[in-house]
Design an enzyme around this catalytic site. Structure first.
Site, PDB file in Angstrom:
ATOM      1  N   THR A 129     -26.076 -46.138  -6.405  1.00  0.00           N
ATOM      2  CA  THR A 129     -26.263 -46.916  -7.640  1.00  0.00           C
ATOM      3  C   THR A 129     -26.988 -46.064  -8.683  1.00  0.00           C
ATOM      4  O   THR A 129     -28.174 -46.263  -8.946  1.00  0.00           O
ATOM      5  CB  THR A 129     -27.102 -48.185  -7.364  1.00  0.00           C
ATOM      6  OG1 THR A 129     -28.349 -47.780  -6.760  1.00  0.00           O
ATOM      7  CG2 THR A 129     -26.388 -49.161  -6.464  1.00  0.00           C
ATOM      8  N   HIS A 160     -41.789 -34.516 -17.698  1.00  0.00           N
ATOM      9  CA  HIS A 160     -41.958 -33.135 -18.149  1.00  0.00           C
ATOM     10  C   HIS A 160     -43.015 -33.025 -19.233  1.00  0.00           C
ATOM     11  O   HIS A 160     -43.797 -32.091 -19.266  1.00  0.00           O
ATOM     12  CB  HIS A 160     -40.625 -32.577 -18.658  1.00  0.00           C
ATOM     13  CG  HIS A 160     -39.654 -32.323 -17.556  1.00  0.00           C
ATOM     14  ND1 HIS A 160     -38.421 -31.793 -17.754  1.00  0.00           N
ATOM     15  CD2 HIS A 160     -39.759 -32.537 -16.227  1.00  0.00           C
ATOM     16  CE1 HIS A 160     -37.793 -31.685 -16.598  1.00  0.00           C
ATOM     17  NE2 HIS A 160     -38.581 -32.142 -15.659  1.00  0.00           N
TER      18      HIS A 160
END
Ligand code: HEM
Ligand SMILES: *[C@@H]1O[C@H](CO)[C@@H](O)[C@H](O)[C@H]1NC(C)=O
Ligand SMILES: *[C@@H]1O[C@H](CO)[C@@H](O)[C@H](O)[C@H]1NC(C)=O
Ligand SMILES: *[C@@H]1O[C@H](CO)[C@@H](O)[C@H](O)[C@H]1NC(C)=O
Ligand SMILES: *[C@@H]1O[C@H](CO)[C@@H](O)[C@H](O)[C@H]1NC(C)=O
Length: 255
Positions: free
Chosen positions: A177, A66
């Site tokens: 996972t 971001h």
């Protein structure tokens, strides 16, 4: 914990090339003489943070993405490395630049192209969703309204994320996972068991991205190499160097 080593490697590498205080270009050796221990210090810091809270790895990774797409400002680990910080923060700019989970493939491609990133970068970097969590509000439409999702997987998620309410319930982006950095995200795409609409768009009948997904699903090594390369590209987007930006005294706000 071992599978985090790769993640640590590229976090350190990516931030190292972001050091730019006083220089007009990003370089990997800025602290070579002034702080030769830098990389091992950062590495140790991140390892101990992840030991305390595994999601830290995911948070740092997402923050890095971001921050490279918009000028959101500099959190402390970055200030510590001396990369220059933004003087401004523009909420609507951030809203417009950061891709939303309801985007379709062509909008995702455009979003990345606007930052100089390729279709391969899009597919590879989306592999970051092999770790971390997303909120119900961000995947609700996908589990109730999309047809390109495994029915049993959707049903399980619907039991946790109702049609309305519980917006902040978190589920793993990689259901197998969620704290391991691996290529299972791509295998999940092939099985249509991913959380976000935007994720499944990468494997939904477009031959270019479908083939890339297949490649990274079958070749973990190719994924790791490509990911490191695309992360370096990501971290060199619009850096503030030379006398642009500033070094914040308080990392939460401009001086
Ligand atoms: C391709 C476009 C992308 C879209 C539409 C997207 C969207 C999202 C959304 C909606 C979430 C969940 C946020 C929440 O519910 O609180 C998320 C989480 C996350 N994203 Fe992305 N993302 C994209 C690309 C990336 C890239 C390029 C990276 C890093 C290289 C990244 C790293 C992450 C990580 C690590 C998380 C988990 C964060 C955590 O658990 O704290 N994403 N993303
Ligand atoms: C940006 O998005 C947030 C969250 O969706 C919203 O609350 C806010 O009003 C938006 N701000 C602007 C300036 O677009
Ligand atoms: C913020 O960004 C938007 C474009 O996303 C632009 O129209 C606006 O002028 C910017 N505001 C400031 C204060 O820079
Ligand atoms: C699903 O589609 C229906 C009909 O178009 C719409 O009313 C509803 O808001 C959608 N649900 C979500 C969660 O987006
Ligand atoms: C892609 O996925 C959507 C569901 O979001 C579906 O409606 C559409 O038909 C799919 N497109 C192709 C080409 O399979």
């Amino acid at each position: 914990m071992a599978s985090y080593h790769f993640l640590l490697f590229f976090l350190v590498a990516a931030f190292a090339i972001s050091e730019a205080d006083g220089k007009k270009k990003l370089s990997t050796d800025f602290y070579c003489s002034s702080c030769p221990e830098l990389l091992s210090i950062v590495n140790e810091g991140i390892i101990s943070a992840i030991k305390k809270e595994t999601r830290i790895g995911a948070s740092l990774l997402r923050l890095h993405f971001h921050d490279c797409f918009v000028n959101l400002g500099g959190p402390s680990w970055k200030v510590g490395l001396g990369r220059r910080d933004s003087i401004t923060a523009n909420r609507s700019d951030a809203n417009n630049s950061i891709p939303a989970p309801f985007l379709d493939l062509s909008a995702l491609k455009t979003n990345f192209a606007n930052q100089g990133l390729s279709v391969n970068d899009l597919v590879v970097l989306s592999g970051a969703h092999t770790i971390g969590l997303a909120r119900c509000v961000n995947f609700r439409a996908h589990i109730y309204n999309d047809s390109n999702i495994n029915a049993l997987y959707a049903k399980t998620l619907q039991s946790k994320c109702p049609r309305s309410g519980n917006d902040n319930v978190h589920e793993p982006l990689d259901y197998q996972t969620p704290t391991h950095f691996d290529n299972l995200y791509f295998k999940n795409l092939l099985a249509k068991k991913v959380l976000l609409h935007s994720d499944q768009e990468l494997f939904n009948g477009s031959s270019t991205t479908d083939n890339l997904v297949k490649k990274y699903a079958t070749n973990n090594d190719a994924f790791f190499k490509a990911f490191a390369k695309s992360m370096v590209k990501l971290s060199s987007i619009k850096p503030l160097t030379g006398n642009k930006g500033q070094i914040r005294l308080n990392c939460r706000k401009a001086n």
